[in-house]
Write a protein that holds these residues in place. Structure first.
Motif, short mmCIF file in Angstrom:
data_model
loop_
_atom_site.label_atom_id
_atom_site.label_comp_id
_atom_site.label_asym_id
_atom_site.label_seq_id
_atom_site.Cartn_x
_atom_site.Cartn_y
_atom_site.Cartn_z
N ALA A 1 -22.00 -18.78 -22.42
CA ALA A 1 -20.57 -18.71 -22.14
C ALA A 1 -19.77 -19.89 -22.70
O ALA A 1 -19.11 -19.76 -23.73
N HIS A 2 -19.78 -21.01 -22.03
CA HIS A 2 -18.86 -22.11 -22.36
C HIS A 2 -19.60 -23.25 -23.05
O HIS A 2 -20.79 -23.17 -23.32
N LEU A 3 -18.85 -24.32 -23.30
CA LEU A 3 -19.43 -25.48 -23.98
C LEU A 3 -20.21 -26.34 -23.00
O LEU A 3 -19.93 -27.53 -22.80
N ASN A 4 -21.20 -25.71 -22.38
CA ASN A 4 -22.10 -26.40 -21.45
C ASN A 4 -23.49 -26.40 -22.08
O ASN A 4 -24.00 -25.35 -22.46
N CYS A 5 -24.10 -27.56 -22.17
CA CYS A 5 -25.38 -27.65 -22.86
C CYS A 5 -26.52 -27.89 -21.88
O CYS A 5 -26.32 -28.47 -20.81
N PRO A 6 -27.74 -27.45 -22.23
CA PRO A 6 -28.90 -27.95 -21.50
C PRO A 6 -29.02 -29.44 -21.81
O PRO A 6 -28.59 -29.89 -22.88
N ALA B 1 -17.22 -5.28 -19.15
CA ALA B 1 -18.57 -5.63 -19.59
C ALA B 1 -18.90 -7.07 -19.24
O ALA B 1 -20.01 -7.37 -18.76
N ARG B 2 -17.95 -7.99 -19.45
CA ARG B 2 -18.21 -9.39 -19.12
C ARG B 2 -18.43 -9.57 -17.62
O ARG B 2 -19.36 -10.26 -17.19
N ALA C 1 -18.63 -15.64 -22.29
CA ALA C 1 -17.25 -16.02 -22.05
C ALA C 1 -16.31 -14.95 -22.60
O ALA C 1 -16.74 -14.01 -23.28
N GLY C 2 -15.04 -15.10 -22.31
CA GLY C 2 -14.03 -14.20 -22.82
C GLY C 2 -12.82 -14.97 -23.30
O GLY C 2 -12.58 -16.10 -22.88
N THR C 3 -12.05 -14.37 -24.19
CA THR C 3 -10.82 -14.99 -24.67
C THR C 3 -9.91 -13.90 -25.21
O THR C 3 -10.30 -12.72 -25.25
N VAL C 4 -8.72 -14.27 -25.60
CA VAL C 4 -7.76 -13.32 -26.16
C VAL C 4 -7.45 -13.74 -27.59
O VAL C 4 -7.13 -14.90 -27.86
N VAL C 5 -7.58 -12.80 -28.52
CA VAL C 5 -7.29 -13.04 -29.92
C VAL C 5 -6.29 -11.99 -30.39
O VAL C 5 -6.55 -10.78 -30.24
N ASP C 6 -5.18 -12.46 -30.91
CA ASP C 6 -4.14 -11.54 -31.40
C ASP C 6 -3.76 -10.50 -30.35
O ASP C 6 -3.56 -9.32 -30.66
N GLY C 7 -3.70 -10.93 -29.11
CA GLY C 7 -3.27 -10.06 -28.02
C GLY C 7 -4.33 -9.13 -27.47
O GLY C 7 -4.03 -8.35 -26.56
N ARG C 8 -5.56 -9.22 -27.97
CA ARG C 8 -6.62 -8.32 -27.52
C ARG C 8 -7.77 -9.11 -26.89
O ARG C 8 -8.10 -10.21 -27.33
N HIS C 9 -8.37 -8.53 -25.85
CA HIS C 9 -9.48 -9.19 -25.16
C HIS C 9 -10.74 -9.14 -26.01
O HIS C 9 -11.12 -8.09 -26.53
#
Length: 523
Positions: A107-112, A458-459, A471-479
């Motif tokens: 998901a995110h910028l979390n590392c082992p 789905a997420r 993780a999820g984000t929005v690009v050009d108005g779309r999920h």
């Protein structure tokens, strides 16, 4: 809990029961050193057993399920027995924690985290040095300064460079922009025969940054008293990199309108795309304009340790300030970050002297008080984690770990490109991929809004199952969905399995939605 009157195996040596301990027996000192060793060993043992037995990155627990357990604990009634407290901790935290070491945490910028850093964490928390003044940290001060010099040398900032460890990229960006603001105001005063008051200069200050840059730039501008709209978003190209031609246009426009660009904030590793702005071109434009050049390399700083990809940061050596987050791509525990500056003298803008802590005479005597450089006062010896990592593993080993996840991202991009169920936004420069379940003709007439909802579902369904976290984000108005790959243990088999799970959840959602729309009994 141990029965009343019998000593817990983890209890202090001088107590006959949970309620009988002298409060001083819980302080770390020469007489409790053995108790400390047993206590920490038991806690570490429980974490180790949990990690060893983790089969999923997450249990899928919801806030509604976990909150009553936490809220039901009476913090005014201590358990007394450390073993009982650790049992409780397993129920309210360890059992349901999100485990970044699992190969399907994507998901995110979390590392082992690497083990030498965990050793450092154990040492620094016990000794509890505070890195604000020399008389509280001694060797720790010198070790942090040595690591700042090491990082500055890796960046190529020059002999006058300096910096300080911070709590994270947000604080580093804030401090860098504070220095940029003060330098801009200083030059405005210097170059004006009748310098206007600060209240008149502040509204004319601007910060230019990529539209894919981090939100902390906006937050910093607000905290620094800049006007709403003072942060100007510069468009990106198809690879989500700041367009140098648009930056040149904005610099020219601001100059023509009598505005002062106090800083250009470039990004070396955007959060969503891992994109690296064209640093050499941006550096050239900043030099021509006389503008502070900041590089947010919170994510991309791992390239500093790479023996094969360091060239991707070409141009960073021309920055006036750089943000690095070792707790991202150096595989360090949170927190482990720093802000570096080309000219160490600019750190004076964060300097305040207090007679009870760091009087001015200390600086005159060249006593190294780190608080003179920092926005924080009390500050942990987080540098120790990186120090032990370098002394045990070495920088090449850290760089090799980061190279592995960048290689994995390239393999994942090819998998997504070849999979008709998905579309991927851009080829990764680092280790993040933004993509979207896009069933096309197989969607049964579903429009883009329905596909948006399918991606969201789905997420959420994947997280609820605990089988993987994305993780999820929005690009050009779309999920869209996002993989952030920071675990060298993740394989392409893991990637393919997670993609199948995502597609299954999305398809199920679309089928269910279509059935509801048609009034089918299957709905």
């Amino acid at each position: 809990m141990s029965p009343q009157g019998s000593a817990s195996p983890l209890a202090p040596a001088d107590t006959a029961g949970p309620a009988g301990a002298d409060p001083r027996s819980h302080l770390l000192n020469d007489s409790t050193a053995e108790y400390y060793r047993r206590l920490v060993s038991e806690g570490v043992g429980r974490v180790a057993r949990t990690v060893a037995g983790t089969s999923r990155p997450f249990t899928g627990v919801t806030p509604g399920e976990l909150a009553p357990l936490v809220d039901g604990i009476d913090l005014d009634r201590p358990l007394g027995d450390p073993a009982a407290a650790l049992d409780e901790l397993e129920r309210v935290y360890l059992r349901d924690a999100v485990y970044f070491h699992h190969p399907r945490y994507l998901a995110h910028l979390n590392c082992p985290v690497v083990l030498p850093a965990l050793l450092g964490e154990a040492v620094l928390s016990a000794v509890n040095s505070s890195l604000d003044t020399w008389d509280q940290s001694a060797g720790g001060t010198l070790m942090e300064r040595r690591l700042i010099d090491w990082t500055a040398a890796r960046i190529g900032l020059g002999r006058a460079a300096d910096g300080v460890f911070t709590s994270g990229g947000t604080q580093s960006n804030l401090q860098a922009l504070l220095l940029a603001r003060e330098e801009a105001l200083r030059l405005l005063r210097k170059n004006s025969p009748t310098p206007p008051p600060v209240s008149e200069m502040l509204p004319k200050l601007r910060v230019l940054t990529s539209e894919a840059g981090h939100f902390s730039v906006l937050k910093a501008a607000k905290l620094l008293g800049l006007e709403p709209g003072s942060v100007i978003s510069v468009p990106c190209d198809g690879d989500r990199r700041m367009r140098a031609d648009h930056l040149a246009r904005e610099l020219r426009r601001c100059r023509e309108e009598g505005l002062t660009v106090m800083a250009v904030s470039a990004t070396a590793g955007t959060t969503d795309f891992g994109s690296i702005d064209p640093l050499p071109e941006i550096a050239e434009l900043c030099q021509e304009a006389g503008t502070w050049f900041h590089v947010d390399a919170a994510y991309g700083c791992g390239l500093l340790a790479s023996t094969t990809r360091r060239h991707l940061l070409k141009g960073i050596e021309r920055a006036d300030s750089v943000t690095v987050d070792y707790h991202k791509s150096f595989f360090q525990p949170v927190s482990s970050s720093a802000v570096l500056v080309r000219d160490g003298a600019t750190l004076r803008h964060a300097t305040y002297h207090a007679d009870y802590l760091n009087p001015a005479r200390s600086a005159e005597k060249r006593i190294p008080n780190q608080v003179d450089k920092s926005l924080q006062t009390t500050r942990r010896f987080d540098a120790l984690k990186l120090w032990l990592t370098l002394r045990i593993m070495g920088a090449d080993a850290v760089g090799a770990l980061f190279d592995q996840v960048v290689d994995l991202a390239a393999d994942t991009w090819r998998i997504l490109e070849e999979d008709p169920r998905f579309t991927v936004v851009t080829r990764p420069a680092l280790s993040t991929l933004v993509f979207r379940y896009s069933p096309g003709a197989d969607a049964g007439g579903a429009d883009e809004t329905a596909v948006d909802l399918a991606n969201l579902h789905a997420r959420e369904a994947l997280a609820a199952s605990g089988e993987a976290v994305v993780a999820g984000t929005v690009v050009d108005g779309r999920h869209h969905l996002k993989f952030t790959l920071l675990n060298p243990e993740t394989t392409t088999d893991d990637i393919r399995a997670v993609l199948d799970l995502i597609a299954g959840h999305a398809q199920e959602h679309l089928a269910s939605s279509a059935a509801r729309r048609s009034g089918s009994p299957a709905a």
